[in-house]
Design a protein around this motif. Structure first.
Motif, PDB file in Angstrom:
ATOM      1  N   MET A   1       0.854  -1.186   0.000  1.00 39.54           N
ATOM      2  CA  MET A   1       0.000   0.000   0.000  1.00 39.54           C
ATOM      3  C   MET A   1       0.894   1.242   0.000  1.00 39.54           C
ATOM      4  SD  MET A   1      -2.857   1.321   2.781  1.00 39.54           S
ATOM      5  CE  MET A   1      -2.048   0.594   4.153  1.00 39.54           C
ATOM      6  N   ASN A   2       0.654   2.136  -0.965  1.00 41.12           N
ATOM      7  CA  ASN A   2       1.380   3.398  -1.038  1.00 41.12           C
ATOM      8  C   ASN A   2       0.663   4.440  -0.194  1.00 41.12           C
ATOM      9  OD1 ASN A   2       3.313   2.429  -2.817  1.00 41.12           O
ATOM     10  ND2 ASN A   2       2.074   2.893  -4.595  1.00 41.12           N
ATOM     11  N   LEU A   3       1.427   5.145   0.630  1.00 37.22           N
ATOM     12  CA  LEU A   3       0.865   6.213   1.446  1.00 37.22           C
ATOM     13  C   LEU A   3       1.169   7.558   0.817  1.00 37.22           C
ATOM     14  CD1 LEU A   3       1.733   4.972   5.033  1.00 37.22           C
ATOM     15  CD2 LEU A   3      -0.416   4.765   3.815  1.00 37.22           C
ATOM     16  N   ARG A   4       0.316   8.496   1.087  1.00 31.42           N
ATOM     17  CA  ARG A   4       0.458   9.851   0.548  1.00 31.42           C
ATOM     18  C   ARG A   4       0.153  10.839   1.663  1.00 31.42           C
ATOM     19  NH1 ARG A   4      -3.103  12.726  -4.070  1.00 31.42           N
ATOM     20  NH2 ARG A   4      -1.771  14.523  -4.310  1.00 31.42           N
ATOM     21  N   ALA A   5       0.773  12.000   1.609  1.00 33.44           N
ATOM     22  CA  ALA A   5       0.493  13.067   2.573  1.00 33.44           C
ATOM     23  C   ALA A   5       0.257  14.370   1.818  1.00 33.44           C
ATOM     24  CB  ALA A   5       1.655  13.241   3.544  1.00 33.44           C
ATOM     25  N   ILE A   6      -0.632  15.185   2.358  1.00 33.93           N
ATOM     26  CA  ILE A   6      -0.934  16.500   1.782  1.00 33.93           C
ATOM     27  C   ILE A   6      -0.951  17.514   2.915  1.00 33.93           C
ATOM     28  CG2 ILE A   6      -2.725  17.926   0.702  1.00 33.93           C
ATOM     29  CD1 ILE A   6      -3.633  15.470  -0.842  1.00 33.93           C
ATOM     30  N   VAL A   7      -0.374  18.669   2.642  1.00 41.23           N
ATOM     31  CA  VAL A   7      -0.419  19.792   3.568  1.00 41.23           C
ATOM     32  C   VAL A   7      -1.000  20.977   2.808  1.00 41.23           C
ATOM     33  CG1 VAL A   7       0.945  21.419   4.942  1.00 41.23           C
ATOM     34  CG2 VAL A   7       1.601  19.013   4.852  1.00 41.23           C
ATOM     35  N   TYR A   8      -1.977  21.653   3.427  1.00 43.88           N
ATOM     36  CA  TYR A   8      -2.520  22.841   2.783  1.00 43.88           C
ATOM     37  C   TYR A   8      -2.930  23.860   3.837  1.00 43.88           C
ATOM     38  CZ  TYR A   8      -7.324  21.572   3.946  1.00 43.88           C
ATOM     39  OH  TYR A   8      -8.476  21.268   4.615  1.00 43.88           O
ATOM     40  N   ALA A   9      -3.009  25.096   3.399  1.00 49.55           N
ATOM     41  CA  ALA A   9      -3.519  26.193   4.218  1.00 49.55           C
ATOM     42  C   ALA A   9      -4.634  26.856   3.436  1.00 49.55           C
ATOM     43  CB  ALA A   9      -2.413  27.200   4.508  1.00 49.55           C
ATOM     44  N   SER A  10      -5.621  27.390   4.157  1.00 46.39           N
ATOM     45  CA  SER A  10      -6.728  28.056   3.484  1.00 46.39           C
ATOM     46  C   SER A  10      -7.312  29.142   4.375  1.00 46.39           C
ATOM     47  CB  SER A  10      -7.808  27.046   3.092  1.00 46.39           C
ATOM     48  OG  SER A  10      -8.308  26.383   4.230  1.00 46.39           O
ATOM     49  N   GLU A  11      -8.001  30.079   3.739  1.00 40.18           N
ATOM     50  CA  GLU A  11      -8.683  31.166   4.437  1.00 40.18           C
ATOM     51  C   GLU A  11     -10.140  30.787   4.640  1.00 40.18           C
ATOM     52  OE1 GLU A  11      -7.521  34.358   5.371  1.00 40.18           O
ATOM     53  OE2 GLU A  11      -5.495  33.676   4.845  1.00 40.18           O
ATOM     54  N   ALA A  12     -10.630  30.936   5.857  1.00 35.77           N
ATOM     55  CA  ALA A  12     -12.027  30.618   6.155  1.00 35.77           C
ATOM     56  C   ALA A  12     -12.945  31.697   5.585  1.00 35.77           C
ATOM     57  CB  ALA A  12     -12.230  30.532   7.663  1.00 35.77           C
ATOM     58  N   ILE A  13     -14.169  31.283   5.240  1.00 36.43           N
ATOM     59  CA  ILE A  13     -15.144  32.273   4.806  1.00 36.43           C
ATOM     60  C   ILE A  13     -15.504  33.169   5.989  1.00 36.43           C
ATOM     61  CG2 ILE A  13     -16.135  30.862   2.956  1.00 36.43           C
ATOM     62  CD1 ILE A  13     -18.452  30.181   4.899  1.00 36.43           C
ATOM     63  N   PRO A  14     -15.857  34.415   5.748  1.00 38.53           N
ATOM     64  CA  PRO A  14     -16.251  35.308   6.841  1.00 38.53           C
ATOM     65  C   PRO A  14     -17.489  34.771   7.561  1.00 38.53           C
ATOM     66  CG  PRO A  14     -15.865  36.555   4.814  1.00 38.53           C
ATOM     67  CD  PRO A  14     -15.835  35.096   4.453  1.00 38.53           C
ATOM     68  N   GLY A  15     -17.505  34.917   8.869  1.00 37.89           N
ATOM     69  CA  GLY A  15     -18.665  34.540   9.657  1.00 37.89           C
ATOM     70  C   GLY A  15     -18.799  33.055   9.943  1.00 37.89           C
ATOM     71  N   LEU A  16     -17.762  32.283   9.696  1.00 39.98           N
ATOM     72  CA  LEU A  16     -17.806  30.848   9.968  1.00 39.98           C
ATOM     73  C   LEU A  16     -17.857  30.630  11.481  1.00 39.98           C
ATOM     74  CD1 LEU A  16     -17.697  28.055   8.621  1.00 39.98           C
ATOM     75  CD2 LEU A  16     -15.212  28.160   8.828  1.00 39.98           C
TER      76      LEU A  16
ATOM     77  N   SER B   1      -9.912  30.359  -0.225  1.00 40.19           N
ATOM     78  CA  SER B   1      -8.737  30.033  -1.033  1.00 40.19           C
ATOM     79  C   SER B   1      -7.988  28.895  -0.354  1.00 40.19           C
ATOM     80  CB  SER B   1      -7.814  31.241  -1.185  1.00 40.19           C
ATOM     81  OG  SER B   1      -7.292  31.617   0.071  1.00 40.19           O
ATOM     82  N   THR B   2      -7.248  28.143  -1.149  1.00 37.55           N
ATOM     83  CA  THR B   2      -6.469  27.026  -0.624  1.00 37.55           C
ATOM     84  C   THR B   2      -5.098  27.042  -1.280  1.00 37.55           C
ATOM     85  OG1 THR B   2      -8.449  25.695  -0.345  1.00 37.55           O
ATOM     86  CG2 THR B   2      -6.372  24.512  -0.371  1.00 37.55           C
ATOM     87  N   THR B   3      -4.048  26.906  -0.467  1.00 38.50           N
ATOM     88  CA  THR B   3      -2.683  26.804  -0.956  1.00 38.50           C
ATOM     89  C   THR B   3      -2.144  25.452  -0.525  1.00 38.50           C
ATOM     90  OG1 THR B   3      -2.366  29.180  -0.712  1.00 38.50           O
ATOM     91  CG2 THR B   3      -0.380  27.834  -0.924  1.00 38.50           C
ATOM     92  N   THR B   4      -1.831  24.602  -1.489  1.00 39.53           N
ATOM     93  CA  THR B   4      -1.348  23.260  -1.208  1.00 39.53           C
ATOM     94  C   THR B   4       0.149  23.208  -1.458  1.00 39.53           C
ATOM     95  OG1 THR B   4      -3.475  22.372  -1.927  1.00 39.53           O
ATOM     96  CG2 THR B   4      -1.644  20.814  -1.764  1.00 39.53           C
ATOM     97  N   ALA B   5       0.883  22.608  -0.512  1.00 37.31           N
ATOM     98  CA  ALA B   5       2.330  22.464  -0.675  1.00 37.31           C
ATOM     99  C   ALA B   5       2.614  21.414  -1.740  1.00 37.31           C
ATOM    100  CB  ALA B   5       2.975  22.055   0.639  1.00 37.31           C
ATOM    101  N   ARG B   6       3.572  21.694  -2.588  1.00 36.82           N
ATOM    102  CA  ARG B   6       4.019  20.711  -3.570  1.00 36.82           C
ATOM    103  C   ARG B   6       4.946  19.724  -2.873  1.00 36.82           C
ATOM    104  NH1 ARG B   6       5.762  25.381  -6.649  1.00 36.82           N
ATOM    105  NH2 ARG B   6       7.802  24.512  -6.230  1.00 36.82           N
ATOM    106  N   PRO B   7       4.997  18.474  -3.313  1.00 34.29           N
ATOM    107  CA  PRO B   7       5.909  17.506  -2.692  1.00 34.29           C
ATOM    108  C   PRO B   7       7.344  18.032  -2.674  1.00 34.29           C
ATOM    109  CG  PRO B   7       4.431  16.402  -4.197  1.00 34.29           C
ATOM    110  CD  PRO B   7       4.208  17.890  -4.387  1.00 34.29           C
ATOM    111  N   GLY B   8       7.966  17.968  -1.522  1.00 36.16           N
ATOM    112  CA  GLY B   8       9.345  18.422  -1.368  1.00 36.16           C
ATOM    113  C   GLY B   8       9.519  19.904  -1.164  1.00 36.16           C
TER     114      GLY B   8
END
Length: 89
Positions: free
Chosen positions: A1-16, A74-81
């Protein structure tokens, strides 16, 4: 089984609300468990920082769900490495 990881940052909508975040986190927890995915979600009242890891097929389903959620502007995802740089105010 191949494992994968993702890291991202995002801005919440106003009033959440904290209640909505709690409900979404509970729902995501159940969904992610079924997909074999685990991770950490941080929220500072304005931004999310999320680390996810799991099998490739589970990650594809979970990350598609993340991107479809209407809680962020908006979402900013880190590229591998490559680090994900965030400005902390």
């Amino acid at each position: 089984m191949n494992l994968r990881a993702i890291v991202y940052a995002s801005e919440a909508i106003p009033g959440l609300s904290n209640g909505r975040i709690h409900d979404l986190a509970q729902s995501a927890c159940r969904f992610n468990l079924q997909a074999g995915v685990t991770g950490v979600l941080l929220y500072d009242g304005r931004r999310f920082f999320h680390y996810l890891e799991g099998p490739e097929d589970g990650m594809a389903i979970v990350y598609a769900r993340v991107l479809a959620a209407r809680i962020r502007t908006s979402t900013t995802t880190a590229r591998p490495g490559c680090p994900l740089m965030l400005e902390i105010a």
